[in-house]
Design a protein around this motif. Structure first.
Motif, mmCIF file in Angstrom:
data_model
loop_
_atom_site.group_PDB
_atom_site.id
_atom_site.type_symbol
_atom_site.label_atom_id
_atom_site.label_comp_id
_atom_site.label_asym_id
_atom_site.label_seq_id
_atom_site.Cartn_x
_atom_site.Cartn_y
_atom_site.Cartn_z
ATOM 1 N N TYR A 50 0.819 -1.220 0.000
ATOM 2 C CA TYR A 50 0.000 0.000 0.000
ATOM 3 C C TYR A 50 0.852 1.269 0.000
ATOM 4 C CZ TYR A 50 -4.343 -2.533 0.054
ATOM 5 O OH TYR A 50 -5.391 -3.327 -0.325
ATOM 6 N N LYS A 54 0.324 4.748 -2.454
ATOM 7 C CA LYS A 54 -0.131 5.806 -1.531
ATOM 8 C C LYS A 54 -0.676 7.051 -2.222
ATOM 9 C CE LYS A 54 4.398 7.859 -0.530
ATOM 10 N NZ LYS A 54 4.310 8.808 -1.630
ATOM 11 N N GLY A 84 -9.824 1.053 6.067
ATOM 12 C CA GLY A 84 -9.308 1.516 4.771
ATOM 13 C C GLY A 84 -9.975 2.802 4.322
ATOM 14 N N THR A 85 -9.420 3.945 4.749
ATOM 15 C CA THR A 85 -10.012 5.259 4.445
ATOM 16 C C THR A 85 -9.593 5.779 3.080
ATOM 17 O OG1 THR A 85 -9.491 5.743 6.781
ATOM 18 C CG2 THR A 85 -10.416 7.536 5.471
ATOM 19 N N SER A 86 -8.304 5.640 2.771
ATOM 20 C CA SER A 86 -7.696 6.219 1.567
ATOM 21 C C SER A 86 -8.024 7.709 1.481
ATOM 22 C CB SER A 86 -8.127 5.451 0.312
ATOM 23 O OG SER A 86 -7.280 5.763 -0.779
ATOM 24 N N THR A 108 -12.758 5.415 11.325
ATOM 25 C CA THR A 108 -12.134 4.878 10.121
ATOM 26 C C THR A 108 -10.626 4.812 10.309
ATOM 27 O OG1 THR A 108 -11.976 5.095 7.700
ATOM 28 C CG2 THR A 108 -12.064 7.142 8.954
ATOM 29 N N GLU A 110 -6.554 4.291 8.609
ATOM 30 C CA GLU A 110 -5.665 4.415 7.438
ATOM 31 C C GLU A 110 -4.232 4.571 7.934
ATOM 32 O OE1 GLU A 110 -5.985 4.408 3.907
ATOM 33 O OE2 GLU A 110 -3.837 4.477 4.227
ATOM 34 N N GLU A 112 -1.480 5.382 5.864
ATOM 35 C CA GLU A 112 -0.684 6.331 5.086
ATOM 36 C C GLU A 112 -1.014 7.767 5.515
ATOM 37 O OE1 GLU A 112 1.801 5.843 3.172
ATOM 38 O OE2 GLU A 112 1.626 3.670 3.122
ATOM 39 N N LYS A 115 -2.590 10.121 3.040
ATOM 40 C CA LYS A 115 -3.996 9.807 2.749
ATOM 41 C C LYS A 115 -4.912 10.303 3.873
ATOM 42 C CE LYS A 115 -3.914 6.114 -0.590
ATOM 43 N NZ LYS A 115 -4.371 4.775 -0.956
ATOM 44 N N VAL A 116 -4.432 10.181 5.105
ATOM 45 C CA VAL A 116 -5.220 10.696 6.235
ATOM 46 C C VAL A 116 -5.454 12.193 6.049
ATOM 47 C CG1 VAL A 116 -5.184 11.143 8.724
ATOM 48 C CG2 VAL A 116 -4.462 8.910 7.851
ATOM 49 N N GLN A 136 -5.050 7.035 12.535
ATOM 50 C CA GLN A 136 -3.868 6.819 11.697
ATOM 51 C C GLN A 136 -2.998 5.709 12.284
ATOM 52 O OE1 GLN A 136 -1.752 10.388 10.512
ATOM 53 N NE2 GLN A 136 0.133 9.214 10.247
ATOM 54 N N GLY A 158 -9.622 -2.317 3.469
ATOM 55 C CA GLY A 158 -8.161 -2.184 3.567
ATOM 56 C C GLY A 158 -7.499 -3.428 2.980
#
Ligand SMILES: C[S@@+](CC[C@H](N)C(=O)[O-])C[C@H]1O[C@@H](n2cnc3c(N)ncnc32)[C@H](O)[C@@H]1O
Length: 218
Positions: A50, A54, A84-86, A108, A110, A112, A115-116, A136, A158
């Motif tokens: 992932y 990113k 898995g928010t992305s 949620t 995540e 990365e 991405k957060v 995070q 995710g």
């Protein structure tokens, strides 16, 4: 009317889905034959996999997004957990449903950091950030603590190989009738075996494109 189809959320989602539809990134072509398939099934290489992805939204489809909103509305969800928010595209759909259900809490997860930050900015732009807690870090840790006492709906999106482990973290909090939507669950045969057995406390069907829809019995 509905938050999903009104501004600012409707325009924001249109923009984000247009961006998500762009598959011209060289990252997609950087995987050797069979590598993508292997990595999607791996319980050990998901962090590096992932990290390579990113900068990509990797979002649910627009139809799946609409389905998420409809399911969360129809079960009157007030408590939602997402793996898995992305960039926050699915999160926007779920948070819009919470808003239209009269409020609630969406946790949620995540790992990365970039991405957060993007997801937070999108939720703020959509006027929905007040409903969402973005955790995070690796969801194996961040979803192991301080969960809502009762969970109405879960989105698993995710690392596919971790679906059984994430479900196990949430299982004791799922209310009877809770819905679990798992995107691309075909990459986790272990997950499908678990939720497709009523002996394990679930009813489950393959539903719409790429979606396994399960319900907690009880
Ligand atoms: C398919 S994308 C999620 C897309 C998002 N649900 C949407 O529709 O907008 C998967 C995301 O999960 C994150 N992820 C994967 N495994 C994770 C883990 N163990 N903990 C936290 N985040 C994870 C990845 O970094 C990636 O951004």
């Amino acid at each position: 009317m509905s938050t999903l189809i009104q501004q600012p959320v409707a325009g924001l989602l249109q923009r984000l889905f247009t961006q998500a539809a762009d598959t011209s990134s060289p990252v997609f072509a950087s995987f050797a034959d069979g590598e993508l398939q292997r990595l999607m099934h791996s319980k050990t290489e998901y962090q590096s996999f992932y990290a390579r992805l990113k900068d990509l939204p990797l979002a649910v489809s627009p139809a799946t997004g609409t389905l998420l909103y409809m399911l969360a509305r129809s079960c009157k969800a007030q408590s939602i957990v997402e793996f898995g928010t992305s960039f926050g595209i699915s999160t926007l759909h779920l948070a819009a449903a919470l808003r239209d259900n009269g409020g609630g809490r969406l946790v949620t997860s995540e790992f990365e950091a970039s991405k957060v930050a993007k997801a937070r900015a999108h939720l703020e732009e959509g006027g929905l950030l007040d409903l969402v807690e973005i955790r995070q870090g690796d969801a194996l840790q961040t979803l192991a603590v301080d969960l809502p006492a009762s969970i109405d709906l879960v989105l698993l999106d995710g690392a596919k190989a971790l679906y059984p482990e994430i479900l196990a973290l949430l299982e004791s909090r799922l209310r009877p009738g809770a819905l679990i939507i798992a995107d691309n669950a075909e990459h986790s045969p272990e997950y499908l075996e678990r939720v497709r057995s009523t002996a394990n406390g679930y009813l489950s069907i393959a539903f719409a494109e790429d979606v396994e829809l399960s319900m907690r019995l009880g």
